[in-house]
Design a protein around this motif. Structure first.
Motif, PDB file in Angstrom:
ATOM      1  N   ARG A 172       0.859  -1.179   0.000  1.00 43.31           N
ATOM      2  CA  ARG A 172       0.000   0.000   0.000  1.00 43.31           C
ATOM      3  C   ARG A 172       0.896   1.229   0.000  1.00 43.31           C
ATOM      4  N   GLY A 173       0.695   2.079  -0.985  1.00 39.63           N
ATOM      5  CA  GLY A 173       1.557   3.227  -1.182  1.00 39.63           C
ATOM      6  C   GLY A 173       1.214   4.401  -0.282  1.00 39.63           C
ATOM      7  N   ILE A 174       1.708   5.554  -0.651  1.00 43.05           N
ATOM      8  CA  ILE A 174       1.520   6.781   0.116  1.00 43.05           C
ATOM      9  C   ILE A 174       0.030   7.128   0.151  1.00 43.05           C
ATOM     10  N   PRO A 175      -0.529   7.423   1.330  1.00 44.97           N
ATOM     11  CA  PRO A 175      -1.965   7.732   1.410  1.00 44.97           C
ATOM     12  C   PRO A 175      -2.376   8.844   0.443  1.00 44.97           C
ATOM     13  N   LEU A 176      -3.473   8.589  -0.268  1.00 46.51           N
ATOM     14  CA  LEU A 176      -3.992   9.548  -1.232  1.00 46.51           C
ATOM     15  C   LEU A 176      -5.500   9.369  -1.317  1.00 46.51           C
ATOM     16  N   VAL A 177      -6.236  10.447  -1.102  1.00 46.97           N
ATOM     17  CA  VAL A 177      -7.697  10.416  -1.172  1.00 46.97           C
ATOM     18  C   VAL A 177      -8.145  11.324  -2.310  1.00 46.97           C
ATOM     19  N   ALA A 178      -9.089  10.837  -3.094  1.00 50.64           N
ATOM     20  CA  ALA A 178      -9.683  11.646  -4.162  1.00 50.64           C
ATOM     21  C   ALA A 178     -11.115  11.983  -3.778  1.00 50.64           C
ATOM     22  N   LEU A 179     -11.441  13.269  -3.845  1.00 50.89           N
ATOM     23  CA  LEU A 179     -12.801  13.748  -3.634  1.00 50.89           C
ATOM     24  C   LEU A 179     -13.350  14.193  -4.981  1.00 50.89           C
ATOM     25  N   TYR A 180     -14.487  13.635  -5.385  1.00 47.17           N
ATOM     26  CA  TYR A 180     -15.066  13.952  -6.690  1.00 47.17           C
ATOM     27  C   TYR A 180     -16.429  14.619  -6.533  1.00 47.17           C
ATOM     28  N   ASP A 228      -1.626  22.230  -6.540  1.00 44.15           N
ATOM     29  CA  ASP A 228      -1.541  23.300  -5.554  1.00 44.15           C
ATOM     30  C   ASP A 228      -0.769  22.791  -4.347  1.00 44.15           C
ATOM     31  N   LYS A 229      -0.716  23.589  -3.309  1.00 49.30           N
ATOM     32  CA  LYS A 229       0.142  23.273  -2.163  1.00 49.30           C
ATOM     33  C   LYS A 229      -0.202  21.940  -1.517  1.00 49.30           C
ATOM     34  N   ASN A 230      -1.481  21.585  -1.481  1.00 41.85           N
ATOM     35  CA  ASN A 230      -1.909  20.401  -0.733  1.00 41.85           C
ATOM     36  C   ASN A 230      -2.389  19.244  -1.598  1.00 41.85           C
ATOM     37  N   GLY A 231      -2.143  19.322  -2.914  1.00 38.92           N
ATOM     38  CA  GLY A 231      -2.580  18.227  -3.782  1.00 38.92           C
ATOM     39  C   GLY A 231      -2.715  18.665  -5.214  1.00 38.92           C
ATOM     40  N   GLY A 242     -12.197  16.733  -9.506  1.00 32.99           N
ATOM     41  CA  GLY A 242     -11.593  15.838  -8.539  1.00 32.99           C
ATOM     42  C   GLY A 242     -10.429  16.511  -7.837  1.00 32.99           C
ATOM     43  N   TYR A 243     -10.376  16.349  -6.515  1.00 35.49           N
ATOM     44  CA  TYR A 243      -9.247  16.894  -5.755  1.00 35.49           C
ATOM     45  C   TYR A 243      -8.543  15.744  -5.064  1.00 35.49           C
ATOM     46  N   HIS A 244      -7.241  15.634  -5.276  1.00 35.42           N
ATOM     47  CA  HIS A 244      -6.439  14.526  -4.774  1.00 35.42           C
ATOM     48  C   HIS A 244      -5.495  15.070  -3.713  1.00 35.42           C
ATOM     49  N   THR A 245      -5.614  14.564  -2.500  1.00 31.80           N
ATOM     50  CA  THR A 245      -4.919  15.188  -1.386  1.00 31.80           C
ATOM     51  C   THR A 245      -4.682  14.178  -0.270  1.00 31.80           C
ATOM     52  N   THR A 246      -4.220  14.664   0.882  1.00 29.44           N
ATOM     53  CA  THR A 246      -3.993  13.797   2.040  1.00 29.44           C
ATOM     54  C   THR A 246      -5.323  13.479   2.714  1.00 29.44           C
ATOM     55  N   PRO A 247      -5.383  12.392   3.460  1.00 25.78           N
ATOM     56  CA  PRO A 247      -6.624  12.079   4.185  1.00 25.78           C
ATOM     57  C   PRO A 247      -7.056  13.203   5.123  1.00 25.78           C
ATOM     58  N   LYS A 248      -6.104  13.870   5.768  1.00 29.34           N
ATOM     59  CA  LYS A 248      -6.441  14.949   6.700  1.00 29.34           C
ATOM     60  C   LYS A 248      -7.097  16.114   5.977  1.00 29.34           C
ATOM     61  N   HIS A 300     -16.764  30.893 -12.368  1.00 26.45           N
ATOM     62  CA  HIS A 300     -17.427  30.370 -11.174  1.00 26.45           C
ATOM     63  C   HIS A 300     -17.966  28.967 -11.442  1.00 26.45           C
ATOM     64  N   LEU A 301     -17.742  28.056 -10.503  1.00 25.56           N
ATOM     65  CA  LEU A 301     -18.213  26.680 -10.643  1.00 25.56           C
ATOM     66  C   LEU A 301     -19.420  26.449  -9.745  1.00 25.56           C
ATOM     67  N   GLU A 302     -20.513  26.031 -10.352  1.00 22.45           N
ATOM     68  CA  GLU A 302     -21.692  25.640  -9.583  1.00 22.45           C
ATOM     69  C   GLU A 302     -21.509  24.182  -9.165  1.00 22.45           C
ATOM     70  N   LEU A 303     -21.100  23.972  -7.927  1.00 26.87           N
ATOM     71  CA  LEU A 303     -20.799  22.631  -7.439  1.00 26.87           C
ATOM     72  C   LEU A 303     -22.067  21.910  -6.999  1.00 26.87           C
ATOM     73  N   LYS A 304     -22.208  20.662  -7.410  1.00 28.48           N
ATOM     74  CA  LYS A 304     -23.348  19.852  -6.994  1.00 28.48           C
ATOM     75  C   LYS A 304     -23.152  19.397  -5.545  1.00 28.48           C
ATOM     76  N   LYS A 305     -24.213  18.958  -4.945  1.00 24.91           N
ATOM     77  CA  LYS A 305     -24.194  18.667  -3.513  1.00 24.91           C
ATOM     78  C   LYS A 305     -23.341  17.461  -3.161  1.00 24.91           C
ATOM     79  N   ASP A 306     -23.486  16.374  -3.904  1.00 23.62           N
ATOM     80  CA  ASP A 306     -22.844  15.106  -3.523  1.00 23.62           C
ATOM     81  C   ASP A 306     -21.334  15.170  -3.690  1.00 23.62           C
ATOM     82  N   ILE A 307     -20.630  14.596  -2.712  1.00 26.48           N
ATOM     83  CA  ILE A 307     -19.178  14.464  -2.759  1.00 26.48           C
ATOM     84  C   ILE A 307     -18.848  12.988  -2.564  1.00 26.48           C
ATOM     85  N   TYR A 308     -18.008  12.444  -3.426  1.00 26.90           N
ATOM     86  CA  TYR A 308     -17.622  11.040  -3.346  1.00 26.90           C
ATOM     87  C   TYR A 308     -16.139  10.953  -3.024  1.00 26.90           C
TER      88      TYR A 308
END
Length: 368
Positions: free
Chosen positions: A180-188, A207-210, A225-231, A259-267
């Motif tokens: 298992r590699g370096i922790p990486l979480v993707a939020l979509y 960017d600085k954090n992902g 999609g944002y790819h970053t640390t679990p924290k 401007h981005l109109e973001l939908k409610k659900d986050i995966y």
């Protein structure tokens, strides 16, 4: 308790499992598929690369691609062509890649639920016995596997294929060690841009954090999609204010899309690199993400699923004829892992603007 017998039991019904099932049936094997829908995770907005399109065509499944493009024309719920990448990585200056320069041609940005359904349909696996349940345990008795299902059915199989994705359910039951590699979480999230909504390149921006990924998935919607640390991911989950802060600070995304109109659900998904230390053994073999799962920066997850599903079947067919086939398969997988890890490290190393960032420090290290 029902007792069934088959040549091959496939655990998992994603692209790797579907391809394996189809190829086995074409080779004359009996197959049973087991898939637990409760383990499904929502996926959308992936890119089917040109290399995967070519491989599907080679396998005689070009009708899947034709169906995706037909759906585009009929329903506007389509898989648009991806003409390349626009990357802001290591610099505020955009770096462009063009699909015309790719030897495998353009890719398609797909809705994974739509793609998986089309692949299953065109692979004609509907006549294969399938169980929507969980595998409780499996044991090797003489030369066959005894697979005990939660629904009460027991299956005797000569081979079992682990195509259970990142959960690697079968391999875990067998006690196989997994890197298992370096922790990486993707939020979509899906979103609607204010401008440039028809732009058909994938946008990648660090960017600085992902790093951010953005691309068009339908006539009016994009995936972000944002790819970053679990924290960091935990602070962003279901928090619109923090999301707006991340996007607002990213001048490349805001400048391109407004401007981005973001939908409610986050995966949220665990997308770290992972692979089995041993990808096959006596009467079992792994494929797809269960075998090796890539960091999304590689952009080759679907190709890997299709390719390793195909190669797993080739190994099963050859194993009875060639005692060296398993060693050859393992050697090939090890070469793929080494090539991938070298590329992953080189890509992350290109970003030199945030050397004190915990994210970039972690991802600019090599793995054993």
């Amino acid at each position: 308790m029902d007792q069934l017998t088959t040549d091959v039991c496939i655990a998992g019904r994603g692209p790797a499992g579907i391809i394996a099932a189809r190829q086995l049936v074409l080779a004359g094997f009996s197959v049973i598929i087991i898939d637990n829908p409760s383990h499904k995770i929502h996926k959308f907005g992936e890119t089917l690369p040109g290399s995967a399109i070519r491989l599907l065509t080679k396998l005689g499944l070009q009708s899947v691609i034709e169906a995706l493009q037909k759906d585009q024309n009929l329903h506007q719920d389509y898989s648009p062509r991806v003409s390349g990448n626009m990357s802001f990585w290591g610099s505020e200056t955009a770096l462009f890649t063009d699909a015309l320069q790719d030897p495998y041609g353009f890719g398609l940005r797909i809705d994974r639920q739509v793609f998986d359904a089309l692949l299953a349909q065109h692979a004609q696996i509907d006549k294969i016995p399938q169980f929507s349940t969980n595998i409780l345990d499996l044991k090797k008795i003489d030369n066959n596997w005894n697979v005990h299902l939660e629904c009460g059915t027991s299956i005797s199989a000569k081979w079992i294929i682990d195509a259970t994705g990142r959960s690697a359910k079968i391999s875990r039951l067998l006690g196989i060690e997994r890197h298992r590699g370096i922790p990486l979480v993707a939020l979509y999230r899906s979103c609607t841009p204010e401008k440039n909504i028809s732009f058909n390149k994938t946008i990648i921006s660090s960017d600085k954090n992902g790093w951010l990924y953005a691309g068009k998935i339908s006539e009016s919607h994009w995936v972000m999609g944002y790819h970053t640390t679990p924290k960091t991911a935990s602070t962003l989950h279901n928090n619109a204010q923090n999301w707006n802060s991340i996007l607002g600070k990213n001048t490349t995304i805001s400048g391109l899309l407004g401007h981005l109109e973001l939908k409610k659900d986050i995966y949220a998904h665990d997308v770290r690199s992972a692979w089995l230390k041993q990808g096959l053994g006596d009467g079992w073999i792994a494929c797809g993400d269960a075998l090796l799962a890539f960091d999304p920066i590689a952009g080759q997850g679907l190709f890997n699923a299709i390719y390793t599903g195909m190669k797993a079947v080739e190994n099963i067919i050859q194993s009875a004829k060639d005692k060296h086939s398993q060693a050859q398969y393992l050697a090939e997988i090890n070469r793929v892992i080494k090539t991938y890890e070298n590329r992953r490290y080189a890509l992350y190393k290109q970003e030199q603007r945030w050397l004190n960032s915990a994210f970039w420090k972690a991802h600019q290290t090599t793995t054993d």
